[in-house]
Design an enzyme around this catalytic site. Structure first.
Site, PDB file in Angstrom:
ATOM      1  CG  ASP A  93      -2.161  -0.830   1.037  1.00  0.00           C
ATOM      2  OD1 ASP A  93      -2.419  -1.065  -0.433  1.00  0.00           O
ATOM      3  OD2 ASP A  93      -2.701  -1.409   1.962  1.00  0.00           O
ATOM      4  CG  ASP A 150      -7.332  -4.117  -1.237  1.00  0.00           C
ATOM      5  OD1 ASP A 150      -7.598  -5.204  -1.492  1.00  0.00           O
ATOM      6  OD2 ASP A 150      -7.643  -3.601  -0.146  1.00  0.00           O
TER       7      ASP A 150
END
Ligand code: GLY
Length: 368
Positions: A93, A150
């Site tokens: 991320d 994601d």
């Protein structure tokens, strides 16, 4: 002033008023409770959401909101680049974290150190690549083979690094991961899985895991939104039509599940009658749908994005001036309330602001 301009102007005033509480506390806002900012309950400033508050600041700075937004964005940008030294808590991320902080700074101001920091983050993401075909998501030793939907959002950091350095390695890795995601995550009905585990030695698919949705094989709405926006971004980065086709399929599935009030269930397979909303998913999907509309010229996606934004503005905004946090009824995870359920969470505020920037023709497009 139309409704979106009016909402964005009010959001700017509200966020300007909530800079001071964040800066005085020295924190990166993760969510608001009882009108007060709280930091992430997990992993300090390495938690994956740290880029969203500075992202809001950069969006409003780009809109002409003034120096206070740049200052606050840079205060938090420094906290985030300090995490390069912690390193072990960072994961895939870094795309979310650094595209919206130093990446935005470099894009909007041309700051040379911010550009170097963005490249540093891209190198960290490259370091997570398993040449058997995927970018590793998380750090737990049992999760060496985990990839998650994601990550499609994080790949933009790699495409950007290739453009900026002229070195195609970053983009090659992004494409390999996107192709794996296309092959292994996208289901027949246009929904996507959240987590797929691969054998890290061979790259062969081992199994699907349930993740943050309702159950194994269900359709976590935020995962659908990441897939929809992420494949659209993969198309914008590569102009490869297969990614656009994937984004369309997910968009069809998502839009068929928007509630009559314009809000979004936390999982599209949750039990009937279960009132569990995730407005994070609605705000992210609104942005993805509007980008899909401009990439394809298909206006239905624009209307669907507006329907989602209208739902959020009609039902779920807290405009109270002295309370931090704008978008309400955000749910981080279906079964785990630790990170927040039906509450304000900063990335909802970020994507609602981004959606309003798109609707008013002001979006600087921080993801590319
Ligand atoms: N990227 C993690 C989440 O959406 O919760």
């Amino acid at each position: 002033m139309n409704r979106y301009e009016d909402a964005l102007e009010r959001a700017q005033v509200k966020f300007k008023g909530s800079i001071r509480p964040a800066a005085d506390a020295g924190i990166i806002p993760y969510k608001s409770e009882n009108g007060k900012w709280l930091e992430s309950p997990y992993d300090g400033n390495s938690w994956w959401t740290g880029g969203f508050w500075p992202g809001i600041m950069w969006l409003l700075y780009a809109r002409g909101g003034g120096e206070a937004f740049r200052q606050e964005a840079r205060r938090v940008g420094k906290l985030l680049t300090d995490e390069f030294r912690v390193f072990t808590k960072l994961n895939h991320d870094v795309g979310f974290m650094y595209l919206l902080s130093c990446g935005a700074d470099a894009k909007l101001t041309g700051d040379p150190q911010a550009a170097v920091d963005t490249l540093h983050a891209a190198s960290l993401l490259m370091g997570r690549f398993n040449p058997k075909g995927y970018v590793r998501a998380w750090n737990h030793p049992d999760q060496a083979g985990y990839a998650i939907i994601d990550c499609m959002m994080n790949l933009s950091l790699l495409f950007r690094a290739s453009r900026e350095t002229g070195d195609p390695r970053f983009a090659h890795v992004a494409r390999i991961h996107a192709d794996t995601t296309l092959r292994e995550f996208l289901r027949e009905n246009g929904s996507v899985s959240h987590i797929i585990e691969f054998d890290p030695e061979t790259g062969k698919r081992v199994r699907e895991h349930p993740g943050q949705g309702y159950a194994l094989g269900s359709s976590w709405s935020r995962g659908q939104a990441w897939g929809l926006y992420g494949f659209t971004l993969a198309y914008l980065n590569t102009k490869d039509e297969k990614y656009l086709a994937a984004a369309r399929r997910i968009a069809e599935y998502f839009t068929a599940h928007i509630r009559p009030d314009g809000l979004t269930d936390s999982d599209f397979c949750q039990p009937a009658g279960e009132e569990r909303i995730d407005n994070l998913a609605g705000a992210i999907a609104a942005c993805g749908l509007m980008e899909l509309a401009s990439a394809t010229g298909e206006t239905a996606w624009q209307r669907a994005g507006e329907r989602l934004v209208d739902g959020l503005l009609d039902h779920c905004c807290d405009w109270t001036a002295d309370r931090c946090g704008l978008l309400t009824r955000c749910t981080a995870s279906y079964h785990d309330d630790g990170a927040g359920r039906h509450t304000n969470i900063t990335y909802g505020d970020y994507f609602l602001t981004e959606a309003l920037m798109k609707l008013t023709g002001k979006d600087p497009m921080l993801w590319i």
